[in-house]
Design a protein around this motif. Structure first.
Motif, PDB file in Angstrom:
ATOM      1  N   THR A 169       0.831  -1.203   0.000  1.00  0.00           N
ATOM      2  CA  THR A 169       0.000   0.000   0.000  1.00  0.00           C
ATOM      3  C   THR A 169       0.864   1.251   0.000  1.00  0.00           C
ATOM      4  O   THR A 169       1.915   1.289   0.640  1.00  0.00           O
ATOM      5  CB  THR A 169      -0.921   0.010   1.232  1.00  0.00           C
ATOM      6  N   ASP A 190      -3.817   1.431  -3.419  1.00  0.00           N
ATOM      7  CA  ASP A 190      -3.708   0.017  -3.052  1.00  0.00           C
ATOM      8  C   ASP A 190      -3.223  -0.746  -4.278  1.00  0.00           C
ATOM      9  O   ASP A 190      -3.940  -0.857  -5.272  1.00  0.00           O
ATOM     10  CB  ASP A 190      -5.067  -0.503  -2.587  1.00  0.00           C
ATOM     11  N   THR A 191      -2.014  -1.284  -4.215  1.00  0.00           N
ATOM     12  CA  THR A 191      -1.410  -1.893  -5.404  1.00  0.00           C
ATOM     13  C   THR A 191      -1.923  -3.301  -5.689  1.00  0.00           C
ATOM     14  O   THR A 191      -1.434  -3.944  -6.618  1.00  0.00           O
ATOM     15  CB  THR A 191       0.127  -1.931  -5.295  1.00  0.00           C
ATOM     16  N   ARG A 192      -2.886  -3.759  -4.942  1.00  0.00           N
ATOM     17  CA  ARG A 192      -3.484  -5.051  -5.283  1.00  0.00           C
ATOM     18  C   ARG A 192      -4.240  -4.977  -6.613  1.00  0.00           C
ATOM     19  O   ARG A 192      -4.603  -6.000  -7.181  1.00  0.00           O
ATOM     20  CB  ARG A 192      -4.425  -5.509  -4.168  1.00  0.00           C
ATOM     21  N   HIS A 193      -4.459  -3.768  -7.109  1.00  0.00           N
ATOM     22  CA  HIS A 193      -5.158  -3.579  -8.389  1.00  0.00           C
ATOM     23  C   HIS A 193      -4.201  -3.658  -9.577  1.00  0.00           C
ATOM     24  O   HIS A 193      -4.654  -3.610 -10.728  1.00  0.00           O
ATOM     25  CB  HIS A 193      -5.871  -2.226  -8.397  1.00  0.00           C
ATOM     26  N   VAL A 194      -2.887  -3.737  -9.313  1.00  0.00           N
ATOM     27  CA  VAL A 194      -1.906  -3.788 -10.395  1.00  0.00           C
ATOM     28  C   VAL A 194      -0.963  -4.964 -10.164  1.00  0.00           C
ATOM     29  O   VAL A 194      -0.992  -5.607  -9.113  1.00  0.00           O
ATOM     30  CB  VAL A 194      -1.105  -2.469 -10.507  1.00  0.00           C
ATOM     31  N   GLU A 227      -5.478   7.790  -9.343  1.00  0.00           N
ATOM     32  CA  GLU A 227      -5.881   7.066 -10.544  1.00  0.00           C
ATOM     33  C   GLU A 227      -4.671   6.790 -11.431  1.00  0.00           C
ATOM     34  O   GLU A 227      -3.817   7.664 -11.615  1.00  0.00           O
ATOM     35  CB  GLU A 227      -6.914   7.878 -11.329  1.00  0.00           C
TER      36      GLU A 227
END
Length: 291
Positions: A169, A190-194, A227
């Motif tokens: 994060t 939150d880098t769980r999206h990448v 974003e």
């Protein structure tokens, strides 16, 4: 956009890139090897000096030379003469720790974070601020892998992250430029999206945050609102630290890791220093350490 490996160094943990806008060179480190690199993009010459212990990050001093955050704390270092002056070791009681990522704020304070070095990850890391009077102030603890330190163009927002896979994060907090005090942290991204986890970061002239996505083969440009504006696919699995440089601050240099790569992947340039051009973005001059 063009991506070029400008230094094929096979660094174990290439990190800590900082652009010297006066000398027009890039300073960076190989943490594990204890190497301090100096890259000149005009001559394309890269030289390295051994410090003798792991070097996590550095900043350029207004008075000349560098300030380092290493295995044994904070140091002043003169690359030309080799002179070194120890400032403080705030984690002398934690022999398994070392310093990792760092950045200077708009007033010339040097921020750096620590982490457990090797073995099973534990939340033993903490952030510290080294003032111009060379007094060390501890801040947020309980971090696995301190990373991502950067400041907004007006200096009033501080970014930091934890690279650990359990956390991955980036946070932002309001920053009191007069006292050097961060406010409460809020989740920025939150880098769980990448694909990549958050490693080193920098901020461009438009206030966007650039994140090296370690273990994800990517670098990201993130708006101040959190974003994703741009995703750059890298030729290496573990990019670590982006930093704008060049005469017009329009070259994005990216360090990388050459050790502990995924078995079977083809990445002969891992551990090298990369230069990305024709991005259409420019960076900010890095403030020098005032101490």
């Amino acid at each position: 956009m063009q991506i070029e490996c400008v230094v094929s160094s096979r660094s174990m943990i290439g990190e800590g890139a900082v652009w010297d806008d006066r000398a027009q060179v890039l300073w960076w480190v190989d943490i594990s090897a204890g190497l301090i690199h100096r890259y000149d993009p005009v001559t394309r010459e890269n030289t390295a000096q051994e410090f003798g212990e792991p070097v996590g990050c550095l900043a350029i001093r207004e008075a000349g030379g560098l300030v380092l955050a290493t295995k044994s704390g904070f140091w002043l270092y003169a690359p030309d003469s080799g002179r070194r002056d120890h400032i403080a070791d705030p984690e002398a009681h934690l022999p398994d720790n070392r310093f990792n990522d760092g950045a200077t704020d708009a007033q010339g304070r040097f921020w750096a974070g620590s982490m457990k070095d090797g073995g099973a990850p534990q939340p033993m890391g903490q952030f510290y601020c080294l003032d111009a009077d060379r007094v060390v102030h501890p801040w947020k603890d309980g971090i696995y892998t301190t990373n991502g330190l950067a400041f907004s163009p007006d200096g009033q927002t501080m970014y930091f992250s934890d690279s650990n896979a359990r956390v991955r994060t980036i946070w932002a907090c309001d920053y009191d430029t007069q006292t050097g005090t961060p406010g409460p942290a809020r989740v920025f991204f939150d880098t769980r999206h990448v694909a990549g986890r958050p490693d080193g970061g920098t901020v461009d002239s438009e206030g966007c945050y650039w994140m090296a996505g370690v273990s994800g083969w990517q670098v990201y440009r993130i708006s101040p609102e959190g974003e994703i504006l741009l995703t750059i696919d890298m030729p290496v699995e573990k990019p670590t630290k982006p930093m704008f440089g060049g005469k017009d601050l329009d070259i994005l240099f990216v360090t990388s890791i050459g050790a502990d790569l995924t078995e079977g992947t083809d990445q002969p340039q891992a551990g090298g220093l990369f230069a990305i051009t024709d991005l259409g973005a420019t960076g900010l001059p890095q403030k020098r350490f005032a101490g």
